[in-house]
Design a protein around this motif. Sequence first.
Motif, PDB file in Angstrom:
ATOM      1  N   SER A   1       0.827  -1.204   0.000  1.00 41.23           N
ATOM      2  CA  SER A   1       0.000   0.000   0.000  1.00 41.23           C
ATOM      3  C   SER A   1       0.861   1.254   0.000  1.00 41.23           C
ATOM      4  N   LEU A   2       1.916   1.250   0.800  1.00 44.62           N
ATOM      5  CA  LEU A   2       2.832   2.387   0.830  1.00 44.62           C
ATOM      6  C   LEU A   2       3.493   2.604  -0.525  1.00 44.62           C
ATOM      7  N   MET A   3       3.998   1.530  -1.125  1.00 44.52           N
ATOM      8  CA  MET A   3       4.719   1.655  -2.393  1.00 44.52           C
ATOM      9  C   MET A   3       3.813   2.108  -3.536  1.00 44.52           C
ATOM     10  N   GLU A   4       2.574   1.594  -3.562  1.00 47.20           N
ATOM     11  CA  GLU A   4       1.680   1.972  -4.660  1.00 47.20           C
ATOM     12  C   GLU A   4       1.224   3.427  -4.535  1.00 47.20           C
ATOM     13  N   VAL A   5       1.028   3.904  -3.312  1.00 43.41           N
ATOM     14  CA  VAL A   5       0.704   5.325  -3.120  1.00 43.41           C
ATOM     15  C   VAL A   5       1.891   6.187  -3.540  1.00 43.41           C
ATOM     16  N   LYS A   6       3.089   5.764  -3.176  1.00 42.73           N
ATOM     17  CA  LYS A   6       4.283   6.524  -3.561  1.00 42.73           C
ATOM     18  C   LYS A   6       4.427   6.614  -5.077  1.00 42.73           C
ATOM     19  N   LYS A   7       4.102   5.536  -5.778  1.00 47.75           N
ATOM     20  CA  LYS A   7       4.172   5.565  -7.241  1.00 47.75           C
ATOM     21  C   LYS A   7       3.236   6.629  -7.802  1.00 47.75           C
ATOM     22  N   ILE A   8       2.059   6.766  -7.227  1.00 47.42           N
ATOM     23  CA  ILE A   8       1.127   7.792  -7.687  1.00 47.42           C
ATOM     24  C   ILE A   8       1.696   9.178  -7.419  1.00 47.42           C
ATOM     25  N   LEU A   9       2.260   9.380  -6.240  1.00 47.59           N
ATOM     26  CA  LEU A   9       2.866  10.668  -5.904  1.00 47.59           C
ATOM     27  C   LEU A   9       4.026  11.000  -6.840  1.00 47.59           C
ATOM     28  N   ASP A  10       4.756   9.971  -7.250  1.00 47.46           N
ATOM     29  CA  ASP A  10       5.916  10.166  -8.131  1.00 47.46           C
ATOM     30  C   ASP A  10       5.550  10.126  -9.608  1.00 47.46           C
ATOM     31  N   HIS A  11       4.242  10.076  -9.906  1.00 49.83           N
ATOM     32  CA  HIS A  11       3.759  10.011 -11.297  1.00 49.83           C
ATOM     33  C   HIS A  11       4.289   8.779 -12.016  1.00 49.83           C
ATOM     34  N   ARG A  12       4.342   7.661 -11.292  1.00 51.28           N
ATOM     35  CA  ARG A  12       4.809   6.397 -11.870  1.00 51.28           C
ATOM     36  C   ARG A  12       3.729   5.314 -11.786  1.00 51.28           C
ATOM     37  N   PHE A  13       2.482   5.725 -11.706  1.00 51.78           N
ATOM     38  CA  PHE A  13       1.389   4.759 -11.611  1.00 51.78           C
ATOM     39  C   PHE A  13       1.373   3.848 -12.837  1.00 51.78           C
ATOM     40  N   GLN A  14       1.274   2.545 -12.585  1.00 49.02           N
ATOM     41  CA  GLN A  14       1.189   1.569 -13.660  1.00 49.02           C
ATOM     42  C   GLN A  14      -0.020   0.679 -13.417  1.00 49.02           C
ATOM     43  N   PRO A  15      -1.013   0.706 -14.303  1.00 48.51           N
ATOM     44  CA  PRO A  15      -2.167  -0.183 -14.120  1.00 48.51           C
ATOM     45  C   PRO A  15      -1.777  -1.632 -14.352  1.00 48.51           C
ATOM     46  N   GLY A  16      -2.667  -2.529 -13.940  1.00 44.33           N
ATOM     47  CA  GLY A  16      -2.391  -3.952 -14.116  1.00 44.33           C
ATOM     48  C   GLY A  16      -1.863  -4.569 -12.838  1.00 44.33           C
ATOM     49  N   GLU A  17      -0.910  -5.479 -12.981  1.00 45.91           N
ATOM     50  CA  GLU A  17      -0.435  -6.264 -11.840  1.00 45.91           C
ATOM     51  C   GLU A  17       0.865  -5.724 -11.261  1.00 45.91           C
ATOM     52  N   SER A  18       0.934  -5.644  -9.946  1.00 43.19           N
ATOM     53  CA  SER A  18       2.157  -5.296  -9.234  1.00 43.19           C
ATOM     54  C   SER A  18       2.423  -6.418  -8.224  1.00 43.19           C
ATOM     55  N   THR A  19       3.509  -7.145  -8.432  1.00 42.78           N
ATOM     56  CA  THR A  19       3.736  -8.411  -7.726  1.00 42.78           C
ATOM     57  C   THR A  19       4.624  -8.232  -6.495  1.00 42.78           C
ATOM     58  N   TYR A  20       4.219  -8.882  -5.407  1.00 40.62           N
ATOM     59  CA  TYR A  20       4.997  -8.906  -4.166  1.00 40.62           C
ATOM     60  C   TYR A  20       5.197 -10.370  -3.763  1.00 40.62           C
ATOM     61  N   ASN A  21       6.471 -10.766  -3.586  1.00 36.37           N
ATOM     62  CA  ASN A  21       6.779 -12.179  -3.375  1.00 36.37           C
ATOM     63  C   ASN A  21       7.911 -12.345  -2.373  1.00 36.37           C
ATOM     64  N   LEU A  22       8.430 -13.558  -2.247  1.00 40.54           N
ATOM     65  CA  LEU A  22       9.551 -13.794  -1.337  1.00 40.54           C
ATOM     66  C   LEU A  22      10.782 -13.002  -1.759  1.00 40.54           C
ATOM     67  N   ALA A  23      11.007 -12.896  -3.056  1.00 37.11           N
ATOM     68  CA  ALA A  23      12.220 -12.248  -3.555  1.00 37.11           C
ATOM     69  C   ALA A  23      12.283 -10.770  -3.190  1.00 37.11           C
ATOM     70  N   ASN A  24      11.140 -10.070  -3.220  1.00 32.72           N
ATOM     71  CA  ASN A  24      11.167  -8.630  -2.919  1.00 32.72           C
ATOM     72  C   ASN A  24      10.586  -8.290  -1.545  1.00 32.72           C
ATOM     73  N   GLY A  25      10.445  -9.303  -0.692  1.00 34.13           N
ATOM     74  CA  GLY A  25       9.980  -9.057   0.670  1.00 34.13           C
ATOM     75  C   GLY A  25       8.489  -8.870   0.793  1.00 34.13           C
TER      76      GLY A  25
END
Length: 352
Positions: A284-308
């Motif tokens: 939730s923090l990272m996706e809000v930050k992307k919007i603030l940074d004008h880096r919003f990307q629709p579709g899938e944003s994956t979170y797994n063991l590799a990225n914590g």
Amino acid sequence: MLCKQFGKGNAMSPYPQPLKHLIRAAAFCLCALILAGTCRAEPLTVGFLASGGGLGDQSYNDMTWLGLAKAREKFGIRLFFSEAKENDVSRQAALDRLLASGATVVVCNGAGFLPVVKQVATERPEIYFIINDHLVTGYDNIVSTTFANHEGAFLAGVLAGSMTRSQRIGFIGGVHMCAIDSFRLGFTEGVGYANPKAKVISRFIAEAGNYGGFSNPNAGYAIASALYEQDADIIFAVAGLSGNGIIQAARTHKRYVIGVDADQDHMARGLILTSMVKRLDRASLMEVKKILDHRFQPGESTYNLANGGVTLSTMRYTREIIPEAVHEQLKRVESKIVAGELTVTRCREVTP
């Protein structure tokens, strides 16, 4: 060229001196807006749309709110919360309240809100939606965070398979749906990886479509008690607020349980072997930050063991009762999953 022209302070300027300063200030802000994209009249307004027991579940919703609260602290966003009951009329009313509060970003968990979210996303393309834990495609203003629940659950299964004495292990899901089946599949495979003799007994509080299964601690307690009485000595609780009832049953029967979503180890110290933490706070923090940074990307944003994005808890109340050989095995298995040497089955559902 506009920035340079107004920045020189030409002595031949036809403007009166005070007016010239105002024009320079306006030009400076315009340049900052164009070059940096950060000249914002008001802070971003984010609304959290919650169901399944709302805040205070010490699980799914609380983890999401923790991340949004951190975004408020770090970035100065305005933050609102609206709770809905398990029907579309209540969900629509809750969403309307957030929009009336000025929310231009709406965060919600799971599939229950999809009918109202998809309608508003179509009608209001300027509103961003962050849907946690359910994949939606085909919308320019919706991002779906997806979590490798199966990977984290596999590790929990390895731990359960290593620690069982009765060879009977329970799994209780809040709702019989794909997102919960990913936990079940990964957990069952992890148990089998560590202990082929152990059997996993699966139960669900509610069938698909009835999201009330995530907010019924009494039902969780009853099902867990029955499994413990049938000689299960460990239960993996994947049931949102209903999981609190499962943890209470573990306390009553003095048996082990595995928590989910948040680090729930403190809720029954010494009896919760570990919690499979799904980092909804981080997502939730990272996706809000992307919007603030004008880096919003629709579709899938994956979170797994590799990225914590998923992990086991630190086991602060049980670490000493778990053999060191099991801790080492968990590290090896995690490394194999991250490296792609070990593949875990998942249930994947995409909503167009």
